[in-house]
Write a protein that holds these residues in place. Structure first.
Motif, short mmCIF file in Angstrom:
data_model
loop_
_atom_site.label_atom_id
_atom_site.label_comp_id
_atom_site.label_asym_id
_atom_site.label_seq_id
_atom_site.Cartn_x
_atom_site.Cartn_y
_atom_site.Cartn_z
N ILE A 262 -2.44 87.81 19.95
CA ILE A 262 -1.29 88.57 19.59
C ILE A 262 -1.51 89.96 20.02
CG2 ILE A 262 0.35 89.46 17.84
CD1 ILE A 262 0.18 86.79 16.53
N ASP A 263 -2.63 90.54 19.96
CA ASP A 263 -3.25 91.80 20.19
C ASP A 263 -3.16 91.88 21.71
OD1 ASP A 263 -3.57 92.85 17.78
OD2 ASP A 263 -5.87 92.50 18.01
N GLU A 264 -3.46 90.82 22.58
CA GLU A 264 -3.58 90.80 23.99
C GLU A 264 -1.90 90.87 24.35
OE1 GLU A 264 -5.26 87.99 27.52
OE2 GLU A 264 -5.89 87.56 25.52
N ALA A 265 -0.95 90.03 23.56
CA ALA A 265 0.34 90.27 23.99
C ALA A 265 1.05 91.40 23.69
CB ALA A 265 1.24 89.12 23.20
N ALA A 266 0.33 92.06 22.74
CA ALA A 266 0.91 93.39 22.43
C ALA A 266 0.75 94.52 23.41
CB ALA A 266 0.36 94.00 21.04
N ASP A 267 -0.40 94.17 24.16
CA ASP A 267 -0.82 95.24 25.30
C ASP A 267 0.26 94.98 26.62
OD1 ASP A 267 -2.92 96.41 23.92
OD2 ASP A 267 -4.29 94.88 24.76
N MET A 268 0.58 93.60 26.66
CA MET A 268 1.62 93.39 27.52
C MET A 268 2.96 93.92 27.35
SD MET A 268 0.25 89.58 29.01
CE MET A 268 -1.23 89.33 29.69
N ALA A 269 3.28 93.96 26.15
CA ALA A 269 4.84 94.46 25.61
C ALA A 269 4.91 95.76 25.85
CB ALA A 269 4.80 93.96 24.29
N THR A 270 3.92 96.51 25.73
CA THR A 270 3.98 98.00 25.95
C THR A 270 4.34 98.47 27.39
OG1 THR A 270 1.65 98.31 26.69
CG2 THR A 270 2.31 98.61 24.33
N TRP A 271 4.27 97.53 28.32
CA TRP A 271 4.59 97.81 29.69
C TRP A 271 6.07 96.88 30.05
CZ3 TRP A 271 2.09 101.02 32.46
CH2 TRP A 271 0.81 101.49 32.01
N VAL A 272 6.50 96.25 28.89
CA VAL A 272 7.76 95.58 29.41
C VAL A 272 8.90 96.31 28.64
CG1 VAL A 272 9.30 93.39 28.91
CG2 VAL A 272 6.66 93.05 29.63
N GLY A 273 8.43 96.77 27.28
CA GLY A 273 9.57 97.39 26.66
C GLY A 273 10.39 96.32 25.91
N ASP A 274 11.39 97.09 24.86
CA ASP A 274 12.20 96.19 24.26
C ASP A 274 13.45 96.02 25.06
OD1 ASP A 274 10.84 95.21 21.92
OD2 ASP A 274 11.13 96.85 20.75
N GLY A 275 14.35 95.22 24.35
CA GLY A 275 15.87 95.04 24.85
C GLY A 275 15.82 94.12 26.25
N ARG A 280 14.25 84.27 29.44
CA ARG A 280 15.14 83.80 28.31
C ARG A 280 13.81 83.94 27.09
NH1 ARG A 280 20.38 84.38 28.82
NH2 ARG A 280 20.83 83.34 30.92
N THR A 281 12.91 84.87 27.06
CA THR A 281 11.80 84.96 26.12
C THR A 281 11.94 85.83 25.06
OG1 THR A 281 10.76 86.56 27.59
CG2 THR A 281 10.23 84.25 28.01
N GLY A 282 12.98 86.67 25.27
CA GLY A 282 13.11 87.99 24.38
C GLY A 282 11.75 88.84 24.09
N PHE A 283 11.02 88.82 25.20
CA PHE A 283 9.50 89.36 25.07
C PHE A 283 9.77 90.89 25.04
CE2 PHE A 283 5.48 90.94 26.28
CZ PHE A 283 4.72 90.51 25.51
N GLY A 284 8.99 91.54 24.05
CA GLY A 284 8.90 92.88 24.04
C GLY A 284 7.95 93.30 22.75
N SER A 285 7.82 94.47 22.47
CA SER A 285 7.13 94.95 21.54
C SER A 285 7.28 94.36 20.10
CB SER A 285 7.11 96.63 21.39
OG SER A 285 6.45 97.05 22.62
N THR A 286 9.03 94.38 19.75
CA THR A 286 9.35 93.98 18.63
C THR A 286 9.22 92.34 18.22
OG1 THR A 286 11.08 95.95 18.46
CG2 THR A 286 11.45 93.53 17.16
#
Length: 394
Positions: A262-275, A280-286
């Motif tokens: 999950i920490d690894e995924a969080a690093d990627m989420a910072t470069w994707v952003g929310d919204g 259809r993944t809804g991926f982001g920091s939230t």
């Protein structure tokens, strides 16, 4: 069933002795006994309302009204129609089918998008009604134009698998996701997208141990060499697959691996952003923070889960997530509150899930089970008791 027997039944469900029940009503134990045996009738509306209030049910339930499970037949019928659509093999066997024009690629893309959007709004009965026709369309299109028709075919099978997992049919969902994987083979992005549903199906089938290595293989196959330069669409897939692997690890009690992934995924989420909602993944920091809560629930760290939850839903990204995503997450949170012996908050988040996406409660077996557990507790909110009674789950 006579009214008196209904009173006795619900008194037993609430774990009240006749004496305690009588004391709360301001009546004698003998009065309660006579009512339950049918010796004394309940002619006054006020008496029915008083009894219903003590039992925390609607007075209509005592009269045998509005207790039929909501849309029970519709759910089964919808799954059976999808099963029939997956069992046809009209194209492969060249079987005669009703004449239906093949949609152009643009029209087919709109049809797939519409079904996905309907699913993300958690309108599951409507999706179940749309999928058989969608599968027929994408299969015919793929037969005529294999290259242009491949992505719609894959996406149609993906949404089919997602719905079937929701409706408690993981075995049938496995068939859909297997077909999607076969159609996607050769396209690493499509394979990664299908792997998201594969992870869900494996965990729903009780194969979390097998899911983790599969999810990791799919994630690292799509992972960019340098995160900072990775396309957001591919980062979203990779991050979502890491979350799937983390949840699988949590299911088997591997807390260290779950946290690391999950920490690894969080690093990627910072470069994707929310919204965003790539693939259809809804991926982001939230979404990553919600995954931390879900993993904590699976690991039995329920107090940590509820503490994280209260912070996660204050994020701006919370309201940008699809209704289906938010409501499903709240079901996990309700489980956490149950395990911390807090039925009040469990009921609160269940009612919020019902407000966001009613079908998540009404049509998903897992959610109905959680609802039944909460409704049996004396501290459950009255509105939740009414909902459980209306759905016939308590």
């Amino acid at each position: 069933m006579p009214v008196g027997r209904r009173v006795a039944y619900w008194r037993g469900r609430r774990k009240l002795s006749q004496q305690v029940f009588a004391d709360r009503l301001g009546k004698s134990k003998s009065w309660v006994d006579k009512v339950e045996r049918g010796v004394r009738s309940l002619d006054k509306v006020s008496s029915l309302q008083d009894i219903a209030a003590v039992l925390r049910i609607d007075a209509a339930v005592l009269l045998g009204r509005d207790v039929r499970p909501a849309e029970g037949a519709g759910r089964v019928e919808g799954v059976q129609q999808i099963r029939a659509a997956l069992s046809g093999y009209e194209i492969a066997l060249e079987r005669p089918v009703p004449r239906r024009s093949v949609l152009p690629a643009s029209g087919l893309a709109r049809e797939v998008t519409h079904v996905w959007s309907t699913f993300q709004y958690a309108r599951y009965p409507q999706v179940a009604g749309l999928i058989p026709g969608l599968l027929a369309d994408v299969q015919r299109s793929h037969a005529q134009e294999p290259e242009r028709g491949r992505v719609p075919l894959v996406e149609a099978y993906r949404v089919t698998a997602s719905l079937l997992v929701k409706l408690g049919s993981p075995d049938l969902a496995w068939l859909a996701v297997d077909r999607a994987m076969c159609a996607a083979t050769g396209d690493r992005v499509s394979v990664a997208a299908v792997a998201v549903q594969l992870g869900q199906v494996l965990r729903a089938s009780g194969q979390a141990k097998e899911a983790k290595p599969v999810m990791l293989a799919a994630a690292y196959r799509i992972a960019p060499p340098v995160i900072e330069y990775g396309p957001p669409r591919e980062l979203s897939l990779c991050g979502t697959l890491l979350i799937q692997a983390a949840l699988a690890a949590a299911c088997v009690g591997d807390d260290r691996t779950a946290t690391t992934l999950i920490d690894e995924a969080a690093d990627m989420a910072t470069w994707v952003g929310d919204g965003r909602d790539h693939h259809r993944t809804g991926f982001g920091s939230t979404a990553v923070e919600l995954a931390r809560v879900a993993a904590a629930v699976e690991l039995g760290e329920t107090r940590e889960a509820t503490a994280r939850h209260e912070k996660a839903i204050t994020r701006d990204g919370w309201r940008w997530l699809p209704a289906e995503h938010r409501a499903a997450y709240l079901i996990d949170v309700a489980r956490a509150y149950l395990h911390t012996d807090d039925p009040g908050n469990a009921g609160r988040v269940l009612m919020e899930a019902n407000r966001i996406a009613p079908a998540e409660i009404r049509d998903r077996p897992t959610s109905r089970d959680v609802l039944a557990q909460v409704a049996r507790d004396d501290a459950a909110p009255m509105t939740l008791i009414h909902l459980a009674a209306a759905l016939g789950v308590c």
